[in-house]
Design a protein around this motif. Structure first.
Motif, mmCIF file in Angstrom:
data_model
loop_
_atom_site.group_PDB
_atom_site.id
_atom_site.type_symbol
_atom_site.label_atom_id
_atom_site.label_comp_id
_atom_site.label_asym_id
_atom_site.label_seq_id
_atom_site.Cartn_x
_atom_site.Cartn_y
_atom_site.Cartn_z
ATOM 1 N N VAL A 59 -10.428 60.459 18.850
ATOM 2 C CA VAL A 59 -11.206 59.276 18.462
ATOM 3 C C VAL A 59 -10.298 58.044 18.465
ATOM 4 O O VAL A 59 -10.684 56.971 18.940
ATOM 5 N N THR A 60 -9.084 58.206 17.955
ATOM 6 C CA THR A 60 -8.124 57.103 17.932
ATOM 7 C C THR A 60 -7.837 56.610 19.342
ATOM 8 O O THR A 60 -7.822 55.396 19.589
ATOM 9 N N ALA A 61 -7.623 57.531 20.266
ATOM 10 C CA ALA A 61 -7.365 57.145 21.659
ATOM 11 C C ALA A 61 -8.549 56.366 22.236
ATOM 12 O O ALA A 61 -8.362 55.364 22.935
ATOM 13 N N LEU B 76 -9.672 43.193 24.361
ATOM 14 C CA LEU B 76 -8.639 42.156 24.310
ATOM 15 C C LEU B 76 -8.068 41.814 25.672
ATOM 16 O O LEU B 76 -7.269 40.885 25.798
ATOM 17 N N GLY B 77 -8.459 42.600 26.685
ATOM 18 C CA GLY B 77 -7.956 42.345 28.035
ATOM 19 C C GLY B 77 -6.484 42.670 28.204
ATOM 20 O O GLY B 77 -5.797 42.037 28.999
ATOM 21 N N ILE B 78 -5.997 43.657 27.446
ATOM 22 C CA ILE B 78 -4.599 44.053 27.605
ATOM 23 C C ILE B 78 -4.518 45.321 28.448
ATOM 24 O O ILE B 78 -5.509 46.011 28.657
ATOM 25 N N LYS B 79 -3.333 45.593 28.920
ATOM 26 C CA LYS B 79 -3.109 46.717 29.833
ATOM 27 C C LYS B 79 -3.552 48.048 29.225
ATOM 28 O O LYS B 79 -3.264 48.336 28.061
ATOM 29 N N GLU B 80 -4.246 48.851 30.038
ATOM 30 C CA GLU B 80 -4.712 50.168 29.588
ATOM 31 C C GLU B 80 -3.524 51.036 29.164
ATOM 32 O O GLU B 80 -2.532 51.134 29.869
ATOM 33 N N GLY B 81 -3.639 51.636 27.993
ATOM 34 C CA GLY B 81 -2.593 52.525 27.485
ATOM 35 C C GLY B 81 -1.519 51.822 26.668
ATOM 36 O O GLY B 81 -0.645 52.479 26.102
ATOM 37 N N GLU B 82 -1.591 50.502 26.576
ATOM 38 C CA GLU B 82 -0.543 49.758 25.870
ATOM 39 C C GLU B 82 -0.511 50.083 24.373
ATOM 40 O O GLU B 82 0.558 50.279 23.796
#
Length: 110
Positions: free
Chosen positions: A24-26, A36-42
């Protein structure tokens, strides 16, 4: 022997629950990254070396809630706190701008 079986069953249940909460956290981190438009997995990368812990508190309904003491105030020094709601008792408060705000439980969420 029966007590040992209960402990093993509890351990297995908690391990399964813990793995599900990690999933769920992931998913939540993935949604936040996207929003937020940030890189996936960041976010996952940021917290991958962190610890996952579990705290269990039960707040049964009380006919005189003004007399309930509860737990001492504390902070969760983590990136994300997931709360399992099992009843509609107001047991969680958050601090915002120096004010304590009661989190209202969602009806029928348990």
């Amino acid at each position: 022997m029966a007590e040992e079986k209960k402990i093993d069953t509890l351990r297995e249940t908690l391990e399964e629950y813990s793995a599900a909460v990690k999933d769920v956290t992931a998913a939540i981190f993935g949604g936040v990254e996207k929003a937020l438009g940030i890189k996936e997995g960041e976010l996952s990368e940021l917290f991958k070396e962190g610890n996952q812990s579990m705290r269990m508190n039960y707040y049964p309904p009380c006919p005189e809630p003004e007399k309930v003491i509860g737990l001492t105030p504390h902070s969760d020094p983590v990136g994300l706190t997931i709360l399992l709601q099992i009843n509609e008792v107001e047991g969680l408060k958050i601090k915002k701008d120096g004010n304590s705000i009661t989190v209202i439980p969602l009806p029928n969420a348990s």
